[in-house]
Design an enzyme around this catalytic site. Structure first.
Site, short mmCIF file in Angstrom:
data_model
loop_
_atom_site.label_atom_id
_atom_site.label_comp_id
_atom_site.label_asym_id
_atom_site.label_seq_id
_atom_site.Cartn_x
_atom_site.Cartn_y
_atom_site.Cartn_z
CE LYS A 176 12.02 -10.20 -12.68
NZ LYS A 176 12.12 -10.89 -11.39
CD1 TRP B 60 -1.27 -5.61 -3.53
CD2 TRP B 60 -1.00 -6.59 -1.54
NE1 TRP B 60 -0.88 -6.91 -3.75
CE2 TRP B 60 -0.71 -7.55 -2.55
CE3 TRP B 60 -0.89 -6.99 -0.21
CZ2 TRP B 60 -0.33 -8.85 -2.27
CZ3 TRP B 60 -0.52 -8.30 0.08
CH2 TRP B 60 -0.25 -9.20 -0.95
CD GLU C 118 15.05 -12.76 -11.81
OE1 GLU C 118 14.70 -11.66 -12.28
OE2 GLU C 118 14.69 -13.14 -10.67
CE LYS D 139 10.21 -2.70 -7.58
NZ LYS D 139 10.83 -3.56 -8.60
CB CYS E 17 -0.88 0.02 1.24
SG CYS E 17 -1.78 -1.49 1.58
NE ARG F 91 4.41 1.62 -1.31
CZ ARG F 91 5.44 1.63 -0.47
NH1 ARG F 91 6.57 2.18 -0.84
NH2 ARG F 91 5.35 1.12 0.73
CD GLU G 4 7.95 -11.69 -10.13
OE1 GLU G 4 8.06 -11.33 -8.95
OE2 GLU G 4 8.74 -11.35 -11.02
CG HIS H 237 17.31 -37.48 -9.87
ND1 HIS H 237 17.61 -38.68 -9.27
CD2 HIS H 237 18.46 -37.04 -10.44
CE1 HIS H 237 18.89 -38.96 -9.46
NE2 HIS H 237 19.43 -37.97 -10.16
CG ASN I 12 0.74 2.02 3.62
OD1 ASN I 12 -0.41 2.17 3.21
ND2 ASN I 12 1.78 2.64 3.09
N GLY I 13 0.14 -1.62 6.33
CA GLY I 13 0.61 -2.58 7.31
C GLY I 13 -0.51 -3.46 7.83
#
Length: 607
Positions: A483, A74, A479, A602, A2, A27, A486, A502, A98-99
């Site tokens: 990506k 968020w 990575e 973010k 947020c 964010r 995401e 395996h 926020n939080g």
């Protein structure tokens, strides 16, 4: 996570706050809102979804006033609806938060027993009711704010405005970032310097437990005991131009093209251009006698740490433990006496990484952090900060910050190897030259978009994708898979190539593309053998390699992208760029929201 933007001043507040919220979109958010003090009365406008929805709502319900607060939410407690959006207006107060308020259930129960009715599903509404309850008891806004924050448990950054107080804005932080911007006849409150960049270049970052009382021409900062404290005012060079798209379609596209600059600027800071030797600050421990290091991070930064582990163990002969921060902070492993803890974060505000920092510091470890935001909470609490110079990274999916992190880790490895007596001057110069050549090689990779786009057309048709790498290329494969997940929402997993038989080999058929990170200088024969096994089972093989590797792969791979020849030492940095470009191109083909993928934030400032 947020975002908060607030202003107390002499100009209409709504346009200022709205543009601040635009700069905080990176964010991650799913609703937004603004509240102002209009001629002594509180007014509020909120909307679910993107900021354009709030813009349309403001056209129907314009907000006057020169003092106000805004928020991009968020969702944590409660669905992403207009009703749950911030600000929350209760009685004489409006707040943004926020939080996570960990004791909100107890607060809510106590407030309901006093006859208060809650209208949302959020934990934040408890803050608004509690603040208003203190106001109803006759407290001043300042006293009510202090009484409120003393009852809160958890992580928070809060902005508060009050009915009947046109020239007052109060903020508080504990565990979530909050900054003050200084203007001429106006003051600003923001989650970070990006929100405040066009408004002020003079910033104060509140410390944990701080709260502040702002008027048009005055700032008072107090600590958790209610005592007035001094916090430094810092000048930031961040400009509006740095946070624009500069003609690119997406921030991610722009930031992909900034890899060469991010790598180059970061290396310029830590490599002496005359001697071509790494020149890092003195470490708060004896590198030569260091017995063990602990590396921790989250997300892409964790994969950067994995590359760092390979480098440090192979070249500096330093044993390294590595774990994701969300696990390490609760695992309580034994720590070596006076050991090194190496933490990596783009924002310096990542909740789990910050929590580990405090745990490891309490265990007597020296804290060295690799950060893009050096004045962040992690920066202030570290013994030493190794700053990367990636510049603002707006897209939720990290790109250039990752290669900048790797650049710092590579230089750190050279420095440690030298101090531990394992590196000749000639070898050091060779490794340093490998790094200094990277910006020009990165520019060459940016010329390969068309070839990578061809590969992306294959990936875009798939439901599942396997990424393979060997040795130090394994984290690069991870990575790449991250990506792709995401921003394209395609399921992707990365495996060490030797692990293929395996288990994962059972997944391979013509519908499952296999993306290999295969420079000819890193265990190539082994990787080649694994790709032959995948090809024999109908797998569609897509490879990033160099010219020598391409010659040997031409009869196996369906698509090959040939990268510039680089040393095994520098390969992880360079090979990161095309796997990120691949994810970007697939996302374009899938039509997803590249910069703000669903459900992601973010900067993850809560657990």
């Amino acid at each position: 996570m947020c975002g908060i933007c607030g202003v107390v001043g002499h100009r209409p507040a709504t346009p200022i706050i709205f543009e601040g919220l635009r700069r905080l979109e990176y964010r991650g958010y799913d609703s937004s809102g603004i509240a102002t003090v209009e001629h002594g009365r509180l007014a509020c406008c909120r909307a679910a979804g993107k900021l354009d929805n709030l813009k349309n709502a403001l056209e129907d319900t314009p907000l006057a006033g020169t003092t106000g607060i805004g928020h991009t939410r968020w969702a944590t407690h409660g669905a992403p609806t207009t009703n749950n959006a911030h600000p929350h207006k209760v009685g004489q107060v409006a707040i943004v938060h926020n939080g996570i308020i960990e004791n909100f259930a107890d607060l809510k129960k106590a407030l309901e027993s006093k006859g208060r009715t809650f209208k949302t599903e959020t934990d934040s509404e408890a803050v608004a009711h509690l603040l208003d309850e203190h106001m109803q008891q006759g407290m001043s806004p300042k006293d009510a704010a202090f009484a409120t924050i003393r009852q809160l448990q958890g992580a928070y950054a809060i902005g508060m405005i009050f009915e009947g107080h046109d020239n007052l804005l109060i903020g508080a932080r504990h565990g979530a970032p909050l900054a003050i911007g200084y203007g001429e006849g106006e003051m600003f409150l923001g989650s970070d310097s990006l929100a405040l960049a066009p408004l002020s270049n003079r910033i104060t970052y509140l410390e944990d437990g701080d709260w502040c009382v702002l008027t048009q021409d005055h700032v008072e900062i107090l600590n958790g005991q209610g005592k007035v404290v001094e916090r430094p005012v810092q000048t930031t060079s961040l400009t509006t131009g740095q946070i624009g798209k500069d003609g690119y379609r997406h921030f991610m596209e722009k930031e992909l093209h900034e890899h060469p600059v991010a790598i180059g600027q970061t290396l310029q800071r830590i490599i002496d251009p005359v001697t071509r030797r790494v020149a890092l600050p003195d470490m708060p421990f004896d590198v030569a006698t260091l017995s063990r290091a602990t590396i921790t991070a989250c997300g892409s930064a964790f994969y950067a740490g994995m590359v760092g582990r390979y480098w440090l163990e192979e070249l500096a002969r330093l044993p390294v433990d590595i774990d994701v921060a969300s696990e390490l902070r609760y695992r309580n492993p034994p720590q070596p006496d006076k050991g090194l803890a190496l933490l990596i974060s783009q924002s310096g505000e990542t909740a789990d990484t910050l929590g580990v920092l405090r745990e490891l510091k309490g265990a007597g470890q020296s804290i060295v952090s690799i950060l893009n935001v050096e004045h962040s909470t992690m920066g202030r609490e570290s013994d030493l900060v190794l700053g990367m110079v990636a510049g603002p990274e707006i897209s939720v999916a990290s790109t250039k910050a990752f290669t900048a992190q790797l650049s710092v880790l590579a230089a750190l490895t050279i420095d440690f190897s030298r101090q531990r007596g394992l590196l000749s001057e000639q070898k050091e110069r060779e490794l340093t030259d490998n790094l200094l050549d990277l910006p020009s090689h990165a520019m060459e990779v940016l010329g390969l978009f068309d070839q990578i786009r061809t590969m992306a057309r294959v990936i875009a048709q798939a439901r599942d994708v396997l990424y393979l790498g060997r040795g130090i290329c394994m984290p690069v494969a991870q990575e790449g898979a991250l990506k792709l997940k995401e921003i394209s929402y395609i399921h992707a997993e990365a495996y060490a190539a030797g692990e293929l038989k395996h288990g994962p080999i059972s997944l391979i058929d013509p519908s499952v593309p296999v993306v290999a990170i295969a420079p000819s200088t890193i265990l190539f024969d082994k990787t080649l053998s694994n790709l032959q096994e995948a090809r024999a089972r109908g797998g569609c093989i897509l490879v990033f390699t160099d010219a020598k590797g391409a010659e040997r792969l031409k009869d196996i791979a369906e698509h090959i992208v040939i990268l510039p020849d680089v040393s095994a030492f520098a390969a992880p940095i360079l090979y990161t760029i095309p796997v990120q470009i691949l994810a970007y191109e697939v996302a374009l083909l899938k039509g997803t929201d590249v910069d703000q993928p669903r459900n992601l934030a973010k900067s993850v400032t809560v657990e």
